[in-house]
Design a protein around this motif. Structure first.
Motif, PDB file in Angstrom:
ATOM      1  N   GLY A  62       0.806  -1.209   0.000  1.00  0.00           N
ATOM      2  CA  GLY A  62       0.000   0.000   0.000  1.00  0.00           C
ATOM      3  C   GLY A  62       0.829   1.243   0.000  1.00  0.00           C
ATOM      4  N   GLY A  63       0.173   2.378  -0.157  1.00  0.00           N
ATOM      5  CA  GLY A  63       0.848   3.662  -0.166  1.00  0.00           C
ATOM      6  C   GLY A  63       1.907   3.693  -1.233  1.00  0.00           C
ATOM      7  N   PRO A  64       3.106   4.144  -0.877  1.00  0.00           N
ATOM      8  CA  PRO A  64       4.174   4.211  -1.879  1.00  0.00           C
ATOM      9  C   PRO A  64       4.875   2.871  -2.090  1.00  0.00           C
ATOM     10  CG  PRO A  64       4.872   5.232   0.153  1.00  0.00           C
ATOM     11  CD  PRO A  64       3.481   4.756   0.380  1.00  0.00           C
ATOM     12  N   ALA A  65       4.357   1.809  -1.505  1.00  0.00           N
ATOM     13  CA  ALA A  65       5.025   0.504  -1.594  1.00  0.00           C
ATOM     14  C   ALA A  65       4.188  -0.493  -2.373  1.00  0.00           C
ATOM     15  CB  ALA A  65       5.303  -0.028  -0.186  1.00  0.00           C
ATOM     16  N   THR A  66       3.540  -0.026  -3.420  1.00  0.00           N
ATOM     17  CA  THR A  66       2.686  -0.933  -4.186  1.00  0.00           C
ATOM     18  C   THR A  66       3.486  -1.881  -5.074  1.00  0.00           C
ATOM     19  OG1 THR A  66       2.501   0.812  -5.830  1.00  0.00           O
ATOM     20  CG2 THR A  66       0.683   0.599  -4.262  1.00  0.00           C
ATOM     21  N   ASP A  67       4.803  -1.613  -5.189  1.00  0.00           N
ATOM     22  CA  ASP A  67       5.600  -2.422  -6.108  1.00  0.00           C
ATOM     23  C   ASP A  67       6.139  -3.695  -5.480  1.00  0.00           C
ATOM     24  OD1 ASP A  67       7.086  -0.875  -4.397  1.00  0.00           O
ATOM     25  OD2 ASP A  67       8.767  -0.641  -5.795  1.00  0.00           O
ATOM     26  N   VAL A  68       5.831  -3.936  -4.207  1.00  0.00           N
ATOM     27  CA  VAL A  68       6.345  -5.165  -3.601  1.00  0.00           C
ATOM     28  C   VAL A  68       5.399  -6.321  -3.888  1.00  0.00           C
ATOM     29  CG1 VAL A  68       7.551  -3.944  -1.757  1.00  0.00           C
ATOM     30  CG2 VAL A  68       5.228  -4.745  -1.374  1.00  0.00           C
ATOM     31  N   ALA A  69       5.966  -7.498  -3.955  1.00  0.00           N
ATOM     32  CA  ALA A  69       5.155  -8.694  -4.162  1.00  0.00           C
ATOM     33  C   ALA A  69       5.012  -9.394  -2.817  1.00  0.00           C
ATOM     34  CB  ALA A  69       5.831  -9.616  -5.154  1.00  0.00           C
ATOM     35  N   ALA A  70       3.847  -9.934  -2.584  1.00  0.00           N
ATOM     36  CA  ALA A  70       3.601 -10.524  -1.265  1.00  0.00           C
ATOM     37  C   ALA A  70       3.163 -11.970  -1.385  1.00  0.00           C
ATOM     38  CB  ALA A  70       2.532  -9.726  -0.527  1.00  0.00           C
ATOM     39  N   THR A  71       3.591 -12.749  -0.440  1.00  0.00           N
ATOM     40  CA  THR A  71       3.126 -14.136  -0.319  1.00  0.00           C
ATOM     41  C   THR A  71       2.880 -14.426   1.150  1.00  0.00           C
ATOM     42  OG1 THR A  71       5.395 -14.914  -0.098  1.00  0.00           O
ATOM     43  CG2 THR A  71       4.428 -14.991  -2.313  1.00  0.00           C
ATOM     44  N   ILE A  72       2.100 -15.461   1.387  1.00  0.00           N
ATOM     45  CA  ILE A  72       1.979 -15.915   2.777  1.00  0.00           C
ATOM     46  C   ILE A  72       2.382 -17.383   2.837  1.00  0.00           C
ATOM     47  CG2 ILE A  72       0.186 -14.272   3.448  1.00  0.00           C
ATOM     48  CD1 ILE A  72      -1.842 -16.522   3.216  1.00  0.00           C
ATOM     49  N   ASP A  73       2.983 -17.734   3.945  1.00  0.00           N
ATOM     50  CA  ASP A  73       3.401 -19.115   4.168  1.00  0.00           C
ATOM     51  C   ASP A  73       2.630 -19.667   5.353  1.00  0.00           C
ATOM     52  OD1 ASP A  73       5.905 -19.677   2.365  1.00  0.00           O
ATOM     53  OD2 ASP A  73       6.124 -17.629   3.132  1.00  0.00           O
ATOM     54  N   ILE A  74       2.005 -20.813   5.140  1.00  0.00           N
ATOM     55  CA  ILE A  74       1.199 -21.441   6.196  1.00  0.00           C
ATOM     56  C   ILE A  74       1.895 -22.743   6.585  1.00  0.00           C
ATOM     57  CG2 ILE A  74      -1.071 -22.354   6.802  1.00  0.00           C
ATOM     58  CD1 ILE A  74      -2.173 -20.722   4.386  1.00  0.00           C
ATOM     59  N   ALA A  75       2.264 -22.828   7.839  1.00  0.00           N
ATOM     60  CA  ALA A  75       2.918 -24.050   8.324  1.00  0.00           C
ATOM     61  C   ALA A  75       1.988 -24.766   9.282  1.00  0.00           C
ATOM     62  CB  ALA A  75       4.220 -23.698   9.036  1.00  0.00           C
ATOM     63  N   ASN A  76       1.883 -26.060   9.080  1.00  0.00           N
ATOM     64  CA  ASN A  76       1.068 -26.883   9.962  1.00  0.00           C
ATOM     65  C   ASN A  76       2.008 -27.638  10.891  1.00  0.00           C
ATOM     66  OD1 ASN A  76      -0.555 -28.762  11.193  1.00  0.00           O
ATOM     67  ND2 ASN A  76      -1.132 -29.836   9.307  1.00  0.00           N
ATOM     68  N   THR A  77       2.051 -27.242  12.140  1.00  0.00           N
ATOM     69  CA  THR A  77       3.011 -27.853  13.073  1.00  0.00           C
ATOM     70  C   THR A  77       2.444 -29.102  13.737  1.00  0.00           C
ATOM     71  OG1 THR A  77       2.245 -26.565  14.957  1.00  0.00           O
ATOM     72  CG2 THR A  77       3.958 -25.575  13.582  1.00  0.00           C
ATOM     73  N   THR A  78       1.217 -29.464  13.389  1.00  0.00           N
ATOM     74  CA  THR A  78       0.596 -30.614  14.059  1.00  0.00           C
ATOM     75  C   THR A  78       0.832 -31.888  13.256  1.00  0.00           C
ATOM     76  OG1 THR A  78      -1.534 -30.495  12.932  1.00  0.00           O
ATOM     77  CG2 THR A  78      -1.236 -29.055  14.817  1.00  0.00           C
ATOM     78  N   SER A  79       0.355 -32.980  13.796  1.00  0.00           N
ATOM     79  CA  SER A  79       0.498 -34.257  13.090  1.00  0.00           C
ATOM     80  C   SER A  79      -0.784 -34.633  12.361  1.00  0.00           C
ATOM     81  CB  SER A  79       0.875 -35.352  14.094  1.00  0.00           C
ATOM     82  OG  SER A  79      -0.052 -35.345  15.156  1.00  0.00           O
ATOM     83  N   ALA A  80      -1.697 -33.678  12.232  1.00  0.00           N
ATOM     84  CA  ALA A  80      -2.939 -33.937  11.481  1.00  0.00           C
ATOM     85  C   ALA A  80      -3.050 -32.886  10.386  1.00  0.00           C
ATOM     86  CB  ALA A  80      -4.135 -33.839  12.419  1.00  0.00           C
ATOM     87  N   GLY A 126      -5.967 -25.891  15.635  1.00  0.00           N
ATOM     88  CA  GLY A 126      -4.853 -24.976  15.859  1.00  0.00           C
ATOM     89  C   GLY A 126      -3.543 -25.568  15.388  1.00  0.00           C
ATOM     90  N   GLY A 127      -2.446 -25.025  15.931  1.00  0.00           N
ATOM     91  CA  GLY A 127      -1.123 -25.511  15.579  1.00  0.00           C
ATOM     92  C   GLY A 127      -0.634 -25.016  14.239  1.00  0.00           C
ATOM     93  N   VAL A 128      -1.249 -23.956  13.772  1.00  0.00           N
ATOM     94  CA  VAL A 128      -0.868 -23.410  12.471  1.00  0.00           C
ATOM     95  C   VAL A 128      -0.081 -22.116  12.704  1.00  0.00           C
ATOM     96  CG1 VAL A 128      -1.772 -22.372  10.349  1.00  0.00           C
ATOM     97  CG2 VAL A 128      -2.810 -24.443  11.272  1.00  0.00           C
ATOM     98  N   VAL A 129       0.969 -21.932  11.890  1.00  0.00           N
ATOM     99  CA  VAL A 129       1.752 -20.694  11.966  1.00  0.00           C
ATOM    100  C   VAL A 129       1.768 -20.063  10.580  1.00  0.00           C
ATOM    101  CG1 VAL A 129       4.038 -19.707  12.383  1.00  0.00           C
ATOM    102  CG2 VAL A 129       3.198 -21.551  13.836  1.00  0.00           C
ATOM    103  N   VAL A 130       1.554 -18.757  10.547  1.00  0.00           N
ATOM    104  CA  VAL A 130       1.496 -18.076   9.259  1.00  0.00           C
ATOM    105  C   VAL A 130       2.449 -16.885   9.271  1.00  0.00           C
ATOM    106  CG1 VAL A 130      -0.005 -16.922   7.584  1.00  0.00           C
ATOM    107  CG2 VAL A 130      -0.927 -18.771   8.993  1.00  0.00           C
ATOM    108  N   GLU A 131       3.248 -16.808   8.214  1.00  0.00           N
ATOM    109  CA  GLU A 131       4.111 -15.648   8.036  1.00  0.00           C
ATOM    110  C   GLU A 131       3.861 -15.087   6.647  1.00  0.00           C
ATOM    111  OE1 GLU A 131       8.177 -15.868  10.318  1.00  0.00           O
ATOM    112  OE2 GLU A 131       7.902 -17.734   9.220  1.00  0.00           O
ATOM    113  N   GLN A 132       4.237 -13.851   6.491  1.00  0.00           N
ATOM    114  CA  GLN A 132       4.098 -13.280   5.155  1.00  0.00           C
ATOM    115  C   GLN A 132       5.423 -12.666   4.716  1.00  0.00           C
ATOM    116  OE1 GLN A 132       1.544  -9.933   4.537  1.00  0.00           O
ATOM    117  NE2 GLN A 132       1.877  -9.095   6.600  1.00  0.00           N
TER     118      GLN A 132
END
Lengths: 475, 1028
Positions: A62-80, A126-132
């Motif tokens: 957003g703002g003056p930073a519209t040129d960045v590309a974004a992704t999200i990473d979803i990690a499942n730390t559980t055994s299910a 639960g047991g999910v971790v998300v980073e972007q």
């Protein structure tokens, strides 16, 4: 006889009086008052048994930073396996695009973000971790998504000098509007620009506040975002174009609350580093703060004592008062000795000719944990990643480190049973153990530890440091 | 005039006219006139006004003062008006000296007065008055007055005159026996107030003179003897009556309006306190005086207005200046304290007081009882005046009676209980009783509510009167009644909307009466004891059943009371019928339970929480000190609250024989109540709120207070003077003091219960039809408008149909099954396990979630019991709840997930249907269930609904029950349990209807229950007639 008669009269009265007295004694006012648990300043993963888990990723585009590309990473730390949806909410309109996802046990999933859209990641269990991640011409930055919303958010650092771009992303994932006030604390004092007072963040939308345009030409801009109504999530995108020497892209989730102590493990410190701490006191009381450093070699320098005035920030260079010798990795702690909670960030500014240039400012960890995880990571060609583990306790900690990739979880054989001595840190170059992208990590320790991950781009600008996300203890 | 000339005083003397007003004087008149004739003042004329004496005084005057003028009046207008004759008769006088006919002036009085009037430029002057028979003793040397016009002598009456007060000084009033007034001032003032015949004219004249800017002085150098014969002539009571009236008239005349606005409430308060005191001391004339003063002045308000206008025209001094001339505080109180409780003679006075008290209670036995009834009625009427003829606000347990008798009866016969999520549990008997009550009142359900809520208070008073009947002492019964009336408990129940507490308050004395009868030993009614145990148990059981219909906990509570009674009896010795009360309570409990079958079974198997009764309010932990004073709310004054236990403890120190033993029994019950309330406050045993548990204790303590009076009457004479006499006085004072806080709170008119309620606050939401949706309430039990289910120690949740709900929602049903699922949903969100509470509760049809911080809107100042921060935080964090700004005392959240009790889910996948049918976890299933759309929105009755449906899965968010029927285009559909708790049908498209088919067994059970009640009533009435 008279005495007996007297006793017959007096005794019952005494019994009644005694009963009343007992009642009065045992039935005194209940002075106990409910204790309020302070909010967790940084994200944490919900327990695996939770019904649902939500993560909030404000758009960095957003703002003056519209040129960045974004992704999200979803990690499942559980055994299910975990299923859920990523609800992309267009920043400007709040229009929702729902994308279902499924992540296997111990696996990591990367999802590319549509333009200028914040993400609401909802999983069953639960047991999910998300980073972007945000990537642009000045490098790549990784930050936590938020596991909770809050009416207050704080950043301790930021800059609006001529070479800088600072954007605050304010994401309101709720069906009600939020109204916020933003106050900046700079080296010249407090500023509460009218444009960001009573700022309405409509339901489901993201508002970008260009701090560079709002608070001009300030070396440091700590920000306090306080909602009058509603709750939201705030991240800060900071970019330096290199015109003044520093270059890099930094994405940081703001702190939900201040804390009494912040711990910063650190993977590396080179001769070119400009390091230091930004301490922001959002409280109305003065904070007495001690900054202590624990180098991996040599004697620890004398702790630095500073006073942070109410609702102000103070910058402390690492080199102050002798500091830590350059090139020596060290862990530092920022502790409020008078229990006034503060927000602390550690600045790392690595400039050319260092081979890993970049700029980042990162929140520490307010509390150690036995289990931590990272969702995003990269040890593929061209990327470098370090892991610093600090054991703040008095007992040696045994640490097992597992990798999480798209294929699932795998213990890293060489990093099983690693012993971290008390009050010490160990550093690993993860490229030496596993090569993957995306690369999530799970750290299991026998004692509470603090973990930081440092990511750089080989031969290019890009430096990103992120603290591990605490996981709930199993069971 | 040359320097050598001597001034002739007679040449300087201004004309003075002495005015003597007389009527049927005694032989002192001659002495009076002679003293005036003997004055050394050179220019003194005498005017004698004969106020219609039966025998004209002219000959007697002529004999003593031949030069005096005599004017005879045909009627006696009173001293003041008679004196005013001087205005029309005399011209050229500089001063008037107004004298009673029973004064004797020293020869120099007129000179001294005139001289000082000149010297000090005074308008009114008066002499020192000494006793008629002993001139060495002082009567008055001027007087001060307080803001209420109460006079305060400057000297002690009878004080030896040693010239210690012989300095000229400003005073507020010079006594009217001898008063010299400047003639022009007197004319300006229009003379004495013609509305004041005798007594008080001096205060009025002096006050007005000061308002007009004149000084009022006493000149002790001038001395006059005063016989004070006027009081003898009219009698002391009449004199006091007139003084009171006229004093108030003067106050109302002399103050300006805005000052009166401040003064009148103070005077009213003092009058009220005086009234209470006189009532309790049995001084009827005194009480009459207090009331009469106000009444008389009200009747003469026109005259007072006219006089105020006249005074306004001549006013020179503002009230604040006049007030500076008055004494601060209250002269009445000062005098009372000084006179009544002089520490130096405390013992003697207490003895005297004790004697007077004893005399009073012996000589006027019925008076105190009448006063107690009057006071109780006054407190009730004044205190509840704002509620008596208005709608009772729907605060906490005060359910709106929104159903007609027919609807209630239909509900009673139905097999589906709608409260909460609904259940197939048996209907509360209360529905039938309410239907019956409503029918008796011809369908006026609002009136029925008034009767059942506010009527509990007079019912309690009558019950207390009945309870104390065996004491055979009107005084004792009066005190018992008074104590039970001034216990803060019922009034705090009104303040907090605690209907259950009120019901127990109304019933407690009746229940105790039955137990007391079986315990025996009370002297008054030995004869009627001879009734079979079963008859006594049946009668008490019927009463208990009526109470338990609204407060089921009354059944075990009666047993606890019986235990307390027995334990108290044991402390006092070996009672004859030790287990009688317990046996009777047990028998009555059995009767009550039988009469409530099958509801009693449902209740026993259900949530223990619901035993507390009709939205009985929450369990709050009160300190024991509050419980001992029965102060559970805003009504009451802390330290005065101890008066009640203090008064009740008199029997323990004075009582002998059966009085002491029964006193101990009463204290046993009270201790049991307090203990239970204390335990309940700590959430022990699932006990209900303190108000419910304290009611028997309050009744028992009131009975103990009554027993104290009996002991006073019967036992005190057996003791020599000592601490017991002091204790009796302390007890008496405690009874009086106990009245004060309630009397003060009664002025509120509604016992702090404000007219506003949440039903009004939520009006805008109610206006939007929610189509078969529910509202989920979360808050402290005492803040919820309906009976709730337990969420945690301090928190309940409740459900209403639509927005606010009505009387049918006041009876909590089973807290198990589907309610458990709902509870788990809330707890899951509270624990942070999900932020999709809206989705979780959507199958229950929850459209709104309301967090309640107060039982009524914020502006009512109802006690703030905020929802815990984690619950508030939980709601704020839910991604599918939209916060609405409605009322500060409520956190209202709208569920953005589609929510309806009857939802159609179209196009579900087989996997989704499978999960609907056999969910591993009802909460996970609810989260996974795709959003549906509301159907069957046309609601015929409470469970019944109809409307068009499309093909799909119809889910009805009421607990699964195989008597639910759905037909589509007339064809019955097959029901199954879905989501682990709800009802589901796979329906084709068409016109659908939903009904609940009541079992015929239910109707049979109802018939049996009705027969049982009729039989019980008939047997009890027959037994009662037989005893009569």
């Amino acid at each position: 006889l008279a005495a007996a008669a007297m006793n017959r009269t007096v005794l019952p009265v005494v019994v009644v009086a005694a009963a009343c007295a007992v009642l009065l004694l045992v039935g005194g006012a209940d002075g106990s008052s409910p204790t309020t648990v302070p909010p967790d300043p940084v994200p944490h993963a919900d327990p695996a048994g939770a019904l649902t888990s939500s993560w909030f990723c404000p758009s960095p585009q957003g703002g003056p930073a519209t040129d960045v590309a974004a992704t999200i990473d979803i990690a499942n730390t559980t055994s299910a396996p975990r299923t859920g949806t990523v609800r992309w909410l267009a920043a400007a309109t709040g229009t929702a695009t729902v994308a279902p996802f499924s992540v296997g046990p111990g696996a990591v999933l990367t999802v590319a973000a549509p333009p200028a859209s914040s993400a609401l990641v909802q999983s069953t269990g639960g047991g999910v971790v998300v980073e972007q991640s945000a990537a642009g011409t000045t490098g790549r930055a990784v930050a936590h998504c938020a596991s909770d919303t809050s009416p207050t958010w704080y950043t301790a650092n930021g800059s609006t000098l001529v070479d800088a771009t600072e954007v605050l992303s304010l994401f309101n994932p709720f069906p009600s509007d939020a109204v916020v006030d933003i106050e900046f604390s700079t080296e010249e004092g407090r500023e509460a620009p009218g444009a960001v007072q009573g700022l309405v963040i409509p339901a489901g939308r993201t508002t970008f506040v260009d701090a560079t345009a709002t608070v001009r030409r300030q070396q440091v801009t700590a920000a306090a975002v306080r909602a009058r109504t509603g709750q939201l999530v705030v991240t800060r995108l900071q970019r330096f174009d290199g015109s003044a020497g520093r270059a890099g892209l930094s994405l940081t989730l703001a702190a939900r609350a201040a804390a009494v102590q912040w711990t910063f493990p650190n993977a590396a410190s080179t001769a070119a580093d400009v390091t230091g701490w930004q301490v922001f006191n959002p409280d109305t009381r003065e904070a007495e703060v001690t900054i202590a450093s624990f180098p991996t070699s040599g004697d620890a320098p004398e702790p630095i004592d500073i006073t942070v005035p109410p609702r102000s920030q103070v910058t402390v260079p690492a080199a102050r008062d002798g500091g830590v010798p350059t090139g020596v990795p060290f862990t530092s702690t920022v502790t409020s000795s008078n229990e006034v909670p503060v927000v602390a960030e550690r600045l790392v500014d690595v400039r050319a000719p260092d081979t890993h240039p970049g700029w980042t400012s990162v929140l520490g960890s307010p509390a150690p944990a036995r289990r931590l995880a990272f969702a995003a990571g990269d040890t593929s060609a061209g990327a470098e990643q370090w892991l610093a583990i600090f054991n703040p306790g008095q007992t040696p900690a045994k640490v097992d480190i597992s990798s999480m990739t798209a294929a699932g979880r795998a213990p890293i054989a060489a990093l099983q049973g690693v012993v971290v001595p008390p009050s010490s840190q160990v550093v690993f170059r993860m490229n030496d153990y596993v090569q993957a992208a995306p690369l999530g990590l799970e750290i299991d320790a026998t004692e509470p530890v603090v973990v930081d991950r440092t990511m750089t781009t080989i031969g290019a600008t890009g430096l990103s440091i992120t603290a591990g996300v605490p996981l709930a203890d199993p069971g | 005039v040359t320097a050598t000339d001597e001034l002739d005083p007679t040449a300087l003397a201004l004309p003075v006219v002495a005015v003597v007003v007389t009527r049927d004087p005694g032989d002192w008149l001659e002495e009076c006139l002679a003293s005036i004739g003997a004055q050394d003042y050179p220019d003194l004329s005498v005017l004698v006004i004969d106020a219609a004496s039966e025998e004209p005084v002219l000959p007697r005057v002529a004999e003593v003062l031949p030069a005096a003028f005599v004017r005879r009046l045909d009627v006696n207008p009173g001293f003041g008006p008679a004196t005013n004759e001087v205005l029309g008769m005399v011209e050229g006088a500089a001063f008037y000296v107004f004298c009673h006919d029973d004064v004797v002036l020293d020869p120099t009085v007129i000179w001294a007065l005139v001289e000082e009037a000149f010297r000090s430029n005074a308008g009114v002057v008066g002499p020192k008055l000494v006793m008629w028979d002993d001139p060495s003793r002082l009567l008055d040397v001027g007087m001060a007055a307080d803001k209420g016009g109460v006079l305060m002598p400057m000297v002690e009456r009878g004080e030896l005159d040693q010239e210690q007060h012989d300095s000229v000084r400003d005073v507020f009033v010079v006594p009217g026996a001898v008063t010299m007034v400047r003639s022009d001032l007197f004319a300006t003032l229009g003379g004495f107030d013609t509305g004041i015949e005798i007594f008080g004219e001096d205060l009025d004249l002096c006050w007005r003179a000061q308002v007009a800017g004149a000084r009022v002085l006493v000149v002790p150098a001038a001395r006059a003897r005063h016989r004070e014969g006027l009081v003898d002539r009219v009698g002391p009571d009449q004199a006091a009556l007139l003084r009171n009236r006229h004093r108030l008239r003067t106050v109302l005349t002399c103050y300006r309006t805005y000052h009166l606005l401040w003064i009148i409430p103070q005077l009213l308060f003092l009058s009220f306190a005086e009234l209470l005191y006189t009532v309790m001391t049995g001084s009827r004339p005194h009480a009459h005086r207090v009331v009469n003063a106000w009444w008389w002045n009200w009747q003469h308000r026109g005259e007072i207005r006219a006089r105020r206008r006249v005074l306004k025209a001549i006013r020179r001094f503002p009230d604040r200046e006049v007030r500076k001339l008055q004494v601060g505080g209250s002269a009445r109180i000062t005098r009372f304290v000084r006179g009544e409780l002089a520490a130096s003679k405390l013992g003697e006075e207490l003895e005297d007081l004790s004697g007077e008290l004893e005399d009073m209670v012996r000589r006027r036995p019925r008076k105190l009882a009448a006063v107690a009834w009057g006071l109780a009625a006054l407190l009730f009427v004044v205190g509840t005046r704002s509620l008596l003829f208005h709608r009772i606000p729907s605060v906490a347990g005060f359910a709106p009676f929104d159903q007609s008798p027919v609807d209630l009866l239909r509900q009673y016969l139905s097999g589906w209980q709608p409260a909460g999520l609904g259940s197939a549990a048996a209907q509360p008997t209360a529905f039938a009783l309410l239907a019956l009550g409503g029918s008796v009142l011809l369908g006026h359900m609002g009136m029925l509510q008034q009767v059942l809520v506010l009527g509990a208070i007079p019912a309690g008073a009558v019950g207390m009167w009945r309870l104390t009947r065996p004491l055979d002492s009107p005084n004792a019964r009066g005190v018992g009644l008074l104590l039970y009336t001034v216990v803060p408990l019922p009034w705090n129940c009104v303040a907090h909307g605690n209907w259950a507490g009120l019901i127990l308050y109304g019933a407690a004395p009746w229940l105790l009466t039955a137990l007391a009868e079986v315990a025996g030993e009370l002297p008054g009614d030995e004869a009627p004891r001879e009734r079979p145990f079963w008859a006594a148990a049946l009668a008490l059981g019927l009463l208990l059943a009526c109470v338990a219909a609204f407060v089921p906990l009354a059944v075990p509570l009666l047993l606890a009371v019986a235990v307390g009674l027995t334990a108290g009896g044991l402390i006092g010795g070996r009672p004859n019928r030790l287990l009688g009360p317990i046996s009777l309570a047990a028998g009555a409990s059995v009767v009550a339970v039988v009469l409530h079958l099958p509801w009693a079974v449902a209740l026993a198997l259900g949530d223990r929480w619901s035993w507390a009764g009709v939205a009985a309010g929450g369990v709050r932990a009160f300190p024991a000190s509050d419980l001992l004073r029965f102060e559970t709310g805003p009504v009451g004054i802390s330290w005065l609250g101890w008066s009640i236990p203090l008064a009740a403890s008199v029997v323990l120190v004075l009582g002998r024989s059966w009085r002491l033993r029964w006193g101990l029994r009463c204290w046993g019950v009270a201790l049991m109540s307090w203990t239970l309330a204390l335990l309940g406050g700590h959430h022990a045993l699932g006990l209900p709120p303190a108000e419910v548990l304290l009611a028997p204790g309050a009744a028992a303590l009131a009975l103990a207070g009554a027993l104290g009076v009996s002991a006073f009457e019967l036992d005190l004479r057996g003791f020599r003077f000592g601490w017991r006499q002091v204790a009796s006085i302390v007890g008496g004072v405690a009874v009086v003091l106990a009245i004060l806080p309630i009397a003060l709170d009664a002025l509120d008119g509604a016992w702090h219960l404000r007219a506003a309620d949440h039903a009004g606050s939520l009006g805008p939401l109610a206006a939007q039809p929610v189509g078969g949706a529910r509202t989920l309430w979360i808050g402290a039990p005492e803040t919820l408008p309906i009976a709730g289910f337990h969420l945690d120690d301090d928190l309940d949740f409740a459900l209403t149909t639509d927005t606010f709900g009505g009387v049918l929602d006041r009876w909590a049903t089973s807290g198990k099954g589907a309610i458990d699922v709902l509870r788990q949903s809330i707890l899951a969100a509270e624990s942070g396990s999900t932020d999709q509470l809206g989705t979780l509760v959507a199958p229950f049809g929850v459209k709104y979630i309301v967090l309640v911080d107060r039982a009524a809107p914020e502006r009512t100042d109802e006690t703030l019991i905020p929802v815990p921060a984690d619950i508030d935080d939980m709601a704020e964090h839910q991604l599918d709840l939209r916060k609405l700004e409605v009322e500060p005392a409520l956190g209202v959240f709208q569920n953005v997930a589609p929510a309806s009790v009857r939802t159609l889910h179209a196009g579900l996948s087989p996997a989704a249907v499978a999960q609907l049918d056999s969910p591993k976890d009802p909460l996970a299933a609810a989260l996974a269930l795709p959003a549906g759309s509301p159907v069957l929105t046309a609601q015929a009755g409470r469970p019944e609904a109809s409307g068009r449906v499309g093909a799909g899965e119809l889910v009805v968010g009421s607990p699964a029950d195989d008597r639910w029927r759905v037909t589509v285009d007339g064809k019955a559909q097959s029901r199954r349990e879905v989501l682990g708790w709800a009802n589901g049908w796979a329906v084709p498209a068409g016109a659908a209807s939903l009904t609940y088919e009541t079992s015929p067994v239910r109707l049979l059970v109802v018939l049996l229950q009705v027969l049982a009640w009729v039989a019980a009533v008939v047997l009890v009435v027959r037994g009662w007639r037989r005893r009569r």
